[in-house]
Design an enzyme around this catalytic site. Structure first.
Site, PDB file in Angstrom:
ATOM      1  N   ASP A   1      16.689   7.538   6.790  1.00 52.88           N
ATOM      2  CA  ASP A   1      15.304   7.448   6.165  1.00 52.88           C
ATOM      3  C   ASP A   1      15.378   7.268   4.723  1.00 52.88           C
ATOM      4  OD1 ASP A   1      13.957   8.043   8.491  1.00 52.88           O
ATOM      5  OD2 ASP A   1      14.128  10.185   8.220  1.00 52.88           O
TER       6      ASP A   1
ATOM      7  N   TYR B   1       0.810  -1.315   0.052  1.00 53.86           N
ATOM      8  CA  TYR B   1       0.047   0.070  -0.093  1.00 53.86           C
ATOM      9  C   TYR B   1       0.807   1.331  -0.033  1.00 53.86           C
ATOM     10  CZ  TYR B   1      -3.853   3.234   0.644  1.00 53.86           C
ATOM     11  OH  TYR B   1      -4.686   4.223   0.469  1.00 53.86           O
TER      12      TYR B   1
ATOM     13  N   HIS C   1      -3.220 -39.478  20.403  1.00 48.70           N
ATOM     14  CA  HIS C   1      -1.767 -39.101  20.198  1.00 48.70           C
ATOM     15  C   HIS C   1      -0.905 -40.223  20.525  1.00 48.70           C
ATOM     16  CE1 HIS C   1      -3.503 -35.042  19.762  1.00 48.70           C
ATOM     17  NE2 HIS C   1      -2.061 -34.690  19.596  1.00 48.70           N
TER      18      HIS C   1
ATOM     19  N   GLN D   1     -10.709   0.040   0.526  1.00 42.00           N
ATOM     20  CA  GLN D   1     -11.265  -0.628  -0.481  1.00 42.00           C
ATOM     21  C   GLN D   1     -10.103  -1.243  -1.133  1.00 42.00           C
ATOM     22  OE1 GLN D   1     -11.716   2.488  -0.296  1.00 42.00           O
ATOM     23  NE2 GLN D   1     -11.348   3.679  -2.322  1.00 42.00           N
TER      24      GLN D   1
ATOM     25  N   SER E   1       5.589   8.959  14.414  1.00 39.77           N
ATOM     26  CA  SER E   1       6.935   8.919  14.379  1.00 39.77           C
ATOM     27  C   SER E   1       7.800   9.667  15.545  1.00 39.77           C
ATOM     28  CB  SER E   1       7.589   9.401  13.060  1.00 39.77           C
ATOM     29  OG  SER E   1       8.838   9.017  12.571  1.00 39.77           O
TER      30      SER E   1
ATOM     31  N   GLN F   1      12.002  15.281  12.582  1.00 36.06           N
ATOM     32  CA  GLN F   1      11.044  14.344  13.081  1.00 36.06           C
ATOM     33  C   GLN F   1       9.687  15.166  13.170  1.00 36.06           C
ATOM     34  OE1 GLN F   1       9.816  10.981  13.341  1.00 36.06           O
ATOM     35  NE2 GLN F   1      12.163  11.230  13.499  1.00 36.06           N
TER      36      GLN F   1
ATOM     37  N   HIS G   1       7.072  15.888  10.196  1.00 36.64           N
ATOM     38  CA  HIS G   1       6.001  14.824   9.721  1.00 36.64           C
ATOM     39  C   HIS G   1       4.772  15.291  10.045  1.00 36.64           C
ATOM     40  CE1 HIS G   1       8.678  11.554   8.235  1.00 36.64           C
ATOM     41  NE2 HIS G   1       9.366  11.733   9.144  1.00 36.64           N
TER      42      HIS G   1
ATOM     43  N   ASN H   1      -3.591   6.005   5.858  1.00 33.71           N
ATOM     44  CA  ASN H   1      -4.263   6.552   6.865  1.00 33.71           C
ATOM     45  C   ASN H   1      -5.073   5.867   7.822  1.00 33.71           C
ATOM     46  OD1 ASN H   1      -6.597   5.857   5.301  1.00 33.71           O
ATOM     47  ND2 ASN H   1      -6.707   7.719   4.448  1.00 33.71           N
TER      48      ASN H   1
ATOM     49  N   GLU I   1      11.797   4.800  18.445  1.00 33.63           N
ATOM     50  CA  GLU I   1      11.718   4.266  16.740  1.00 33.63           C
ATOM     51  C   GLU I   1      13.233   4.473  16.373  1.00 33.63           C
ATOM     52  OE1 GLU I   1       9.219   6.575  14.145  1.00 33.63           O
ATOM     53  OE2 GLU I   1       9.253   5.043  12.618  1.00 33.63           O
ATOM     54  N   HIS I   2      13.716   5.983  16.641  1.00 40.25           N
ATOM     55  CA  HIS I   2      14.920   6.404  16.244  1.00 40.25           C
ATOM     56  C   HIS I   2      15.546   7.026  17.253  1.00 40.25           C
ATOM     57  CE1 HIS I   2      12.188   7.350  12.653  1.00 40.25           C
ATOM     58  NE2 HIS I   2      12.910   6.602  12.089  1.00 40.25           N
TER      59      HIS I   2
END
Lengths: 435, 435
Positions: A366, A135, A425, A196, A242, A264, A267, A219, A332-333
């Site tokens: 990045d 996506y 078994h 969709q 982020s 950062q 974003h 989104n 994250e970073h």
């Protein structure tokens, strides 16, 4: 000059950990409107397939087509997009792709097997996924780097077919995104988006083939749709805002640190930029640099809101303490903006990516350093990993038991199975025993 | 003797694939009662911690304690449980644990790094999770093998602290489960269960430490609670009903195949046992063996319902076709019950585990062969893997850029960042450029 609004905290205060936890707290609100819309869209695509896709694309993307063929981009359009770029842009994309590919080659897992004395063979067979959906958001947040970072590990893993979906609202296409698809060898591109597109990939339609896993950012509708179809297909993580955490010993340039925080914060308003620094004078210098540089930034409104809402400049009394706080944040970073930064890597247990030293600015990671830019957010680096080739491979256990092995193992299995009350078994193992 | 009810299908029929899809279809019903109960329990434990745990344990497990200390099992109880076993049971558990450990040692990923010509260093640091929670069901479905299969990969990964929760309704404890905890080195054991135990592990209470990931099977309340806390902590897969697919060329013993189908069916009424066979006479022989052996099974009611509801004996005209159908099913367990079974492994793209040859009965893999018995169900072997050491390790990217590297990469990052409209990204890279 008035000071830019950003929290100033001191880790020596007794209430600091509570302040920190409040700063980190982030829960995405359940939104009934989104839930209901996604429910309807998933059901629509699942039951009527292509017809629903065409209808939703008309409704949400204001793109009116009469058949699905008009929603697939032919290969020559991707090639034309690549050819249309400036040579600087084309070269940058190609070199970035090469570097990301070289790094991810190292992640490829191989099948393995060992043979026991009785001839039994045990191992794991590693295979790529058959078909993956990627996506890519349309509009403003349409990022060619995202195509590189998702498509390349899939291709390195050996995924059979990689299908990209990217909405083109009112027909508007992003040539950089299409060029990135061409460079990375995406197999098919459909100009659909939203819940969709996720539904089409998860369930398949007359035209869109069903995939085994869906990756890539989107989104709130896309995120919710991915959450819902998980199980029918695999998904990557559902990412939060982020984050960057910079640990500074006061060495280096305050302007660099300020700009790294901006990178950062630009974003979106929920992005989080935090500085941990042992030197109060350097923190003041960073704050001054923020004040001075912010007015020069095109995205200054977003940056200012992000810094005010979710940013912080924090004084810590030692780098050991800074690392302990970093492990609690599990960012994250993480930038280690200090002298001898490499000595501190082993103090960090939880982070998506560690940028080591003053030259290792996050923006390089990045785009083009090589490692993936899809990283765990919201403290999930405690238990999860950057996107990688391993996300596009899966394992199958191989259990090849010899006749002699069945004698030895059968007796053990029989005892344990009876202990669990699972007699079939036990008997299935006992039947293989030679009396 | 009347024929046992089980579907007989023929893969040559034009409607076969639709029949197969109907046979495989399984969707767990959304249950509002469970949803609401789990919502309340999660909120209760999150807000009042230990007090809520004690109250829910009284209400749901009929176990009345006045403080949390009474809900932790001391080490000596685990040791006593191990000592209480028969030597056959103790030996079986110990040998099984050793074999599972030996297999999983091969899965341990190591950190790696490479150095570029300009001195930049790129890699991935692999670290174990700090703390993991292991859910073990109480009552009838309390399986020591499940403790082995979940605890051992965590310990091999190097997880710092492994916390087991196991409900003990009315105080009833399973010595085999406690012995398995002792053998595998579980660090702490709490006698709590249900959604409240999941909540305690995910959020932490005054007594229960917060974990980073929760693994292990459980009932519908446990599964729903795990789904809800995902994100706050990691979780393993949410498993569906257990499945076996047996591919037979008509060689071997019909009784073995029948008992192997029973072994899956005895788990519960939703378990799925399917035979694909190229030899109609052998299918008849298996059906006859089912009729003859079923009355001898202690769990015959469960087996009969499972076979009638979800089982099938399917005639296929070739082993190639059988493998193609197996790839569509992507079964949790696949037995290749045939001559030269090893020649067919490469025809299988999707399966949790492949049991190769007549001697490789699934029960050996469930207990003691070495590979994990926690495997992807409901076609998720298309995109996921057996539980393994890799589920208890995570990766952190290392991005160590030299000054020279920052010059080269900074220009590329700048071009790409401007292309995405992220000017602070671009400027953070450009600031490191020497003019």
């Amino acid at each position: 000059m008035s000071k830019t609004a950003i929290r100033r905290l001191d880790a020596r205060n007794p209430g600091f950990l509570a302040e920190l936890d409040a700063l980190l707290a982030f829960e995405s609100e359940a939104d009934e409107r989104i839930d209901n819309a996604v429910t309807e869209i998933l059901r629509g695509v699942r039951t009527t397939g292509d017809a629903a896709l065409i209808e939703y694309t008309r409704r949400f993307d204001h793109l009116d087509v009469s058949d699905m063929a008009a929603l697939e981009l032919p290969k020559h359009e991707l090639q034309a997009a690549l050819a249309s770029l400036s040579s600087a842009q084309r070269d940058a994309l190609v070199i970035a792709a090469e570097r990301v590919r070289a790094y991810h080659q190292r992640q490829k897992a191989e099948s393995w097997e060992y043979v026991e004395a009785d001839g039994s063979r045990l191992g794991q067979k590693v295979t790529p996924l058959d078909r993956v959906g990627l996506y890519v958001p349309g509009g403003r947040a349409s990022y060619p780097s995202s195509v590189l970072m998702n498509a390349i590990p899939a291709k390195v893993a050996g995924v059979g077919e990689l299908i990209m979906v990217v909405p083109t609202p009112r027909g508007e296409k992003n040539p950089l995104v299409l060029a990135a698809a061409e460079i990375t060898g995406v197999d098919r591109v459909f100009t659909i988006g939203g819940a969709q597109a996720v539904a089409a990939l998860a369930y398949g339609t007359q035209t869109i083939p069903q995939v085994d896993k869906i990756v890539g950012p989107g989104n709130a509708f896309v995120a919710e749709a991915k959450r819902r179809v998980f199980g029918t297909v695999g998904i990557d993580m559902v990412a939060g805002p982020s984050e960057v955490l910079i640990i500074s010993d006061g060495s280096g340039h305050a302007d660099w640190v300020a700009m790294d925080l901006f990178a950062q914060a630009e974003h979106d308003e929920l992005a989080q930029s935090i500085l941990l620094c042992t030197d109060p004078a350097f923190i003041d210098a960073v704050h001054e640099a923020i004040d001075r540089l912010l007015p020069t930034m095109p995205r200054l409104e977003t940056i200012a809101k992000s810094l005010a809402n979710r940013g912080a400049l924090i004084h810590v009394d030692s780098l050991e303490r800074a690392c302990a706080i970093a492990n609690r944040i599990a960012p994250e970073h993480l930038e280690l903006a200090m002298e001898k930064a490499e000595d501190w890597i082993d103090h960090i247990r939880h982070a998506g990516a560690i940028f080591v030293g003053h030259w290792a600015v996050e923006a390089l990671g990045d785009y083009c350093a090589g490692p993936n830019h899809v990283l765990p957010t919201m403290r999930s680096a405690r238990f999860s990993s950057p996107l990688g080739v391993y996300d596009f491979q899966k394992r199958t256990s191989i259990v090849h038991i010899s006749e002699a092995g069945a004698q030895h193992l059968g007796k053990i299995a029989s005892v344990l199975a009876h202990g669990e009350g699972l007699q079939a078994h036990a008997r299935s193992a006992e039947m293989r025993l030679k009396v």
